[in-house]
Design an enzyme around this catalytic site. Structure first.
Site, PDB file in Angstrom:
ATOM      1  CG  HIS A  83      -0.570   0.386   2.479  1.00  9.54           C
ATOM      2  ND1 HIS A  83      -0.242  -0.509   3.470  1.00  9.54           N
ATOM      3  CD2 HIS A  83      -0.372   1.614   3.016  1.00  9.54           C
ATOM      4  CE1 HIS A  83       0.137   0.170   4.549  1.00  9.54           C
ATOM      5  NE2 HIS A  83       0.060   1.451   4.311  1.00  9.54           N
ATOM      6  CG  ASP A 136       0.044  -3.886   2.769  1.00 12.14           C
ATOM      7  OD1 ASP A 136       0.504  -3.451   1.702  1.00 12.14           O
ATOM      8  OD2 ASP A 136      -0.285  -3.173   3.734  1.00 12.14           O
ATOM      9  CD  GLN A 230      -2.286   5.926  10.278  1.00 14.53           C
ATOM     10  OE1 GLN A 230      -2.033   5.098   9.402  1.00 14.53           O
ATOM     11  NE2 GLN A 230      -3.104   5.666  11.268  1.00 14.53           N
ATOM     12  N   GLY A 231       2.658   6.195   8.862  1.00 20.65           N
ATOM     13  CA  GLY A 231       4.038   6.533   8.511  1.00 20.65           C
ATOM     14  C   GLY A 231       5.019   5.420   8.839  1.00 20.65           C
ATOM     15  CG  ASP A 232       5.471   3.739  12.465  1.00 24.61           C
ATOM     16  OD1 ASP A 232       6.514   4.396  12.324  1.00 24.61           O
ATOM     17  OD2 ASP A 232       4.738   3.830  13.466  1.00 24.61           O
ATOM     18  CB  SER A 233       2.849   1.672   6.224  1.00 26.21           C
ATOM     19  OG  SER A 233       1.594   1.582   6.816  1.00 26.21           O
TER      20      SER A 233
HETATM   21  N1  ARG Z   1      -1.464   2.169   7.309  1.00 25.37           N
HETATM   22  C1  ARG Z   1      -0.490   2.842   8.115  1.00 25.37           C
HETATM   23  C2  ARG Z   1       0.567   3.505   7.241  1.00 25.37           C
HETATM   24  O1  ARG Z   1       0.344   3.614   6.062  1.00 25.37           O
HETATM   25  C3  ARG Z   1       0.075   1.947   9.180  1.00 25.37           C
HETATM   26  C4  ARG Z   1      -0.906   1.738  10.227  1.00 25.37           C
HETATM   27  C5  ARG Z   1      -0.451   0.840  11.298  1.00 25.37           C
HETATM   28  N2  ARG Z   1      -1.392   1.003  12.353  1.00 25.37           N
HETATM   29  C6  ARG Z   1      -1.320   0.411  13.535  1.00 25.37           C
HETATM   30  N3  ARG Z   1      -2.193   0.721  14.424  1.00 25.37           N
HETATM   31  N4  ARG Z   1      -0.405  -0.491  13.788  1.00 25.37           N
HETATM   32  O2  ARG Z   1       1.546   4.056   7.694  1.00 25.37           O
END
Ligand code: ARG
Length: 276
Positions: A83, A136, A230-233
Site C-alpha cells: 500500500h 500487503d 501512520q508513517g510506519d507502514s
Molecule cells: N497504514 C499505516 C501507514 O500507512 C500503518 C498503520 C499501522 N497502524 C497500527 N495501528 N499499527 O503508515
C-alpha cells in the site's frame, strides 16, 4: 511511531489510511514516553536493516522525504508494504514518482548521514488485495548494493517466533501520538505476538480491513499503548533476530483491543524474496 508532517502529508496519509486503517480520528491513550506510540528512540547503527522510503518530490525535504518504512532482506532488496506504493499514499501513480529512494543508516531524518539509494524496480505482490489488506508487501530493487551487514534474515513457515506471547520490536519514523506527530528520529516499540483467535476477534471484518491468519499476524498489548502508526507502514516487526512482519494496518494506533496488523513474512511469495 507517528510523525510530524506537513498538513498535505497528513491528508495523504489519512486518505491512504482510510482504506487500510482508521486514521487520526480518535485520541490514543497517553503513554509515558510515547514514541512510535509507546516506544523510544533507537540507534539505526544497531538496527541497520531498517530503512526509510523517500520521495522529496512528493513529500518535501524536511524529513528527507520519508513516507514509509522498509527492511533490507538482501543486498539489493528492500521489502515494504504494497500500500506504500499506491496512488493513495504517493498522491500520484508510481511510474510518475521518479525520485523514489531508500535511505539506509540515517536515524535522524534531519541529517544527511547514511546513504540514499535509488530504487530501480518495484514489484508489487500479485496477490495483494487492497480491500482486505491481505498480502500487503512489495519488493524494491536497489540500484546499488548495501553491505551484507544490513541484511535481516526472514522467518520461514513454522518459525517459533510466531508463537503467541513472543516479544517483538516494531521500528519506524511514523506518528508518535496518533495526532500527526511524525518522528524525526527512528523509534521502536516492544509488542507481543497475539494469537490468531485474538486477532480475528479484534478484526472480524470492517472498513478497516479483515484479519486473515494465512497472510497476516497481529501484535500489540491488550491494554493498548504500544503500537505502530501512520508513517510506519512497510517497516519491520522483528522477533528473535528475524523479520516476522511488516507494518500494514490497524484501527487507530495503540488502542486497547485494536492491535497492529502486520504482513506475515513467512507467507511472502517466492517472487518477492531476494535471490541468494
Ligand atoms: N497504514 C499505516 C501507514 O500507512 C500503518 C498503520 C499501522 N497502524 C497500527 N495501528 N499499527 O503508515
Amino acid at each position: 511511531m507517528r510523525r510530524p508532517f506537513a498538513r498535505s502529508w497528513t491528508g495523504v496519509l489519512a486518505t491512504a489510511a482510510a482504506a487500510a486503517a482508521l486514521p487520526l480520528a480518535s485520541p490514543v491513550p497517553a503513554s509515558a514516553d510515547s514514541v512510535i506510540v509507546g516506544g523510544s528512540p533507537v540507534k539505526v547503527s544497531e538496527s541497520p536493516w531498517v530503512v526509510a522510503l523517500s520521495s522529496r518530490d512528493r513529500f518535501g525535504g524536511t524529513r528527507s522525504g520519508q513516507f514509509c518504512g522498509g527492511v533490507v532482506t538482501g543486498s539489493t532488496t528492500v521489502l515494504t508494504a504494497a500500500h506504500c506504493m499506491s496512488e493513495d499514499v504517493l498522491g500520484a501513480p508510481l511510474d510518475r514518482v521518479t525520485d523514489l529512494k531508500v535511505i539506509a543508516g540515517r536515524g535522524d531524518l534531519g541529517t544527511s548521514e547514511g546513504k540514499e539509494i535509488l530504487v530501480s524496480h518495484v514489484k508489487i505482490n500479485p496477490e495483494y488485495d487492497a480491500h482486505s489488506n491481505s498480502g500487503d508487501v512489495a519488493a524494491l530493487t536497489l540500484a546499488e548494493p548495501l553491505p551484507e551487514g544490513y541484511v535481516l534474515p526472514m522467518a520461514g513457515e513454522g518459525d517459533p517466533a510466531y508463537k503467541p506471547g513472543t516479544q517483538a520490536d516494531v521500528y519506524g519514523w511514523g506518528d508518535t501520538t496518533g495526532a500527526g506527530d511524525y518522528a524525526r528520529t527512528l523509534h521502536a516499540a516492544q509488542v507481543r505476538v497475539l494469537s490468531d483467535a485474538v486477532c480475528e476477534k479484534a478484526y472480524p471484518g470492517s472498513t478497516d480491513g479483515t484479519y486473515k491468519a494465512k497472510t497476516m499476524l497481529c501484535a500489540g498489548e491488550m491494554l493498548g499503548g504500544r503500537d505502530a502508526c501512520q508513517g510506519d507502514s512497510g517497516g519491520p516487526l522483528v522477533a528473535q533476530g528475524r523479520l516476522i512482519g511488516l507494518v500494514s494496518w490497524g484501527s487507530g494506533c495503540g488502542r486497547p483491543g485494536s492491535p497492529g496488523v502486520y504482513t506475515r513474512i513467512s507467507d511472502v511469495p517466492r517472487v518477492l524474496r531476494a535471490r541468494a
